[in-house]
Motif scaffolding. Sequence first.
Motif, PDB file in Angstrom:
ATOM      1  N   LEU A  45      39.403 113.316  68.267  1.00 16.01           N
ATOM      2  CA  LEU A  45      37.514 112.198  68.669  1.00 16.01           C
ATOM      3  C   LEU A  45      37.742 111.748  67.594  1.00 16.01           C
ATOM      4  O   LEU A  45      36.623 110.939  67.730  1.00 16.01           O
ATOM      5  N   LEU A  46      38.104 112.089  66.090  1.00 18.75           N
ATOM      6  CA  LEU A  46      37.235 111.309  65.452  1.00 18.75           C
ATOM      7  C   LEU A  46      37.382 109.325  65.264  1.00 18.75           C
ATOM      8  O   LEU A  46      36.578 108.728  65.112  1.00 18.75           O
ATOM      9  N   THR A  47      38.984 109.650  65.681  1.00 18.13           N
ATOM     10  CA  THR A  47      39.336 108.198  66.190  1.00 18.13           C
ATOM     11  C   THR A  47      38.476 107.520  67.451  1.00 18.13           C
ATOM     12  O   THR A  47      37.971 106.044  67.418  1.00 18.13           O
ATOM     13  N   VAL A  48      38.313 108.339  68.250  1.00 19.53           N
ATOM     14  CA  VAL A  48      37.395 108.147  69.570  1.00 19.53           C
ATOM     15  C   VAL A  48      36.017 107.218  68.843  1.00 19.53           C
ATOM     16  O   VAL A  48      35.406 105.949  69.704  1.00 19.53           O
ATOM     17  N   ALA A  49      35.611 108.055  68.610  1.00 19.58           N
ATOM     18  CA  ALA A  49      34.324 108.635  67.904  1.00 19.58           C
ATOM     19  C   ALA A  49      34.108 107.394  66.888  1.00 19.58           C
ATOM     20  O   ALA A  49      32.748 106.379  66.742  1.00 19.58           O
ATOM     21  N   GLY A  50      34.987 106.418  65.988  1.00 18.12           N
ATOM     22  CA  GLY A  50      35.030 105.610  64.673  1.00 18.12           C
ATOM     23  C   GLY A  50      35.314 104.308  66.068  1.00 18.12           C
ATOM     24  O   GLY A  50      35.003 103.304  65.406  1.00 18.12           O
ATOM     25  N   ALA A  51      35.889 103.781  66.714  1.00 14.11           N
ATOM     26  CA  ALA A  51      36.239 103.149  68.251  1.00 14.11           C
ATOM     27  C   ALA A  51      35.120 102.895  68.554  1.00 14.11           C
ATOM     28  O   ALA A  51      34.764 101.619  68.619  1.00 14.11           O
ATOM     29  N   LEU A  52      34.433 103.817  69.119  1.00 12.32           N
ATOM     30  CA  LEU A  52      33.303 103.696  70.155  1.00 12.32           C
ATOM     31  C   LEU A  52      31.897 104.394  69.926  1.00 12.32           C
ATOM     32  O   LEU A  52      30.603 103.685  70.194  1.00 12.32           O
ATOM     33  N   GLY A  53      31.473 104.498  68.338  1.00 12.52           N
ATOM     34  CA  GLY A  53      30.199 105.861  68.497  1.00 12.52           C
ATOM     35  C   GLY A  53      29.189 104.221  68.377  1.00 12.52           C
ATOM     36  O   GLY A  53      28.314 104.961  68.286  1.00 12.52           O
ATOM     37  N   SER A  54      29.221 103.440  68.522  1.00  6.75           N
ATOM     38  CA  SER A  54      28.445 101.829  67.628  1.00  6.75           C
ATOM     39  C   SER A  54      27.650 101.669  69.242  1.00  6.75           C
ATOM     40  O   SER A  54      27.071 100.685  68.940  1.00  6.75           O
ATOM     41  N   ILE A  55      28.203 101.401  69.915  1.00  6.08           N
ATOM     42  CA  ILE A  55      28.505 100.924  71.540  1.00  6.08           C
ATOM     43  C   ILE A  55      27.181 101.795  71.622  1.00  6.08           C
ATOM     44  O   ILE A  55      27.910 102.900  73.043  1.00  6.08           O
ATOM     45  N   SER A  56      26.447 101.811  72.294  1.00 13.21           N
ATOM     46  CA  SER A  56      25.194 102.497  73.069  1.00 13.21           C
ATOM     47  C   SER A  56      25.735 102.949  74.837  1.00 13.21           C
ATOM     48  O   SER A  56      25.234 103.559  74.787  1.00 13.21           O
ATOM     49  N   ALA A  57      25.770 101.455  75.495  1.00 11.56           N
ATOM     50  CA  ALA A  57      26.474 101.673  76.656  1.00 11.56           C
ATOM     51  C   ALA A  57      27.200 102.780  77.081  1.00 11.56           C
ATOM     52  O   ALA A  57      27.808 103.159  77.676  1.00 11.56           O
ATOM     53  N   LEU A  58      28.545 103.031  76.159  1.00 14.06           N
ATOM     54  CA  LEU A  58      29.562 104.362  75.969  1.00 14.06           C
ATOM     55  C   LEU A  58      29.029 105.884  75.126  1.00 14.06           C
ATOM     56  O   LEU A  58      29.707 106.722  75.424  1.00 14.06           O
ATOM     57  N   ALA A  59      28.061 105.471  75.240  1.00 12.72           N
ATOM     58  CA  ALA A  59      26.900 106.754  74.005  1.00 12.72           C
ATOM     59  C   ALA A  59      27.105 108.063  75.075  1.00 12.72           C
ATOM     60  O   ALA A  59      27.368 108.701  74.548  1.00 12.72           O
ATOM     61  N   LEU A  60      26.579 108.369  76.518  1.00 15.66           N
ATOM     62  CA  LEU A  60      26.713 109.549  77.133  1.00 15.66           C
ATOM     63  C   LEU A  60      27.944 109.862  77.189  1.00 15.66           C
ATOM     64  O   LEU A  60      28.331 110.502  76.886  1.00 15.66           O
ATOM     65  N   PRO A  61      29.345 108.542  77.818  1.00 14.97           N
ATOM     66  CA  PRO A  61      30.156 109.602  78.137  1.00 14.97           C
ATOM     67  C   PRO A  61      30.770 110.167  76.841  1.00 14.97           C
ATOM     68  O   PRO A  61      31.807 111.279  76.313  1.00 14.97           O
ATOM     69  N   LEU A  62      30.458 109.439  75.808  1.00 15.56           N
ATOM     70  CA  LEU A  62      31.168 109.887  74.295  1.00 15.56           C
ATOM     71  C   LEU A  62      30.183 111.079  74.042  1.00 15.56           C
ATOM     72  O   LEU A  62      30.715 111.835  73.341  1.00 15.56           O
ATOM     73  N   THR A  63      29.536 111.396  74.261  1.00 12.35           N
ATOM     74  CA  THR A  63      28.201 112.790  74.032  1.00 12.35           C
ATOM     75  C   THR A  63      28.640 114.328  74.790  1.00 12.35           C
ATOM     76  O   THR A  63      29.172 114.721  74.364  1.00 12.35           O
TER      77      THR A  63
END
Length: 116
Positions: free
Chosen positions: A85-103
């Motif tokens: 999860l930390l790896t995914v969040a680090g890679a994608l956490g700043s991309i607002s278009a992916l915020a909902l599925p990441l959450t």
Amino acid sequence: MSNDRNRPRAVTSLAAAARTTPHVLHPDDDPRVAALRAAIAWLSHELAAYRATLPDRPVAQEALSDIDTRAATGHLTAPTLRASLLTVAGALGSISALALPLTALRRAADPFFPGH
């Protein structure tokens, strides 16, 4: 007529039983696994549809694939899930278009950690 008071008390919640074991049960037996895998599928789909260049896309895709494989086989532990999860969040956490599925992925993972 049977006397229910003389029967041994069974675990009434599959989720409660799963929290006491070191590994996740098969997806058919554990709704947490099904929810986690659905969140992984959603984020993976949205990541594939996101056309901008992402230098860490392969890292995120590999981490998502690893979580999904471990969940599907019942070999998902809290430390490996947390690291992925930390790896995914680090890679994608700043991309607002992916915020909902990441959450959604983070929320689906919450029940796997102690205290939930």
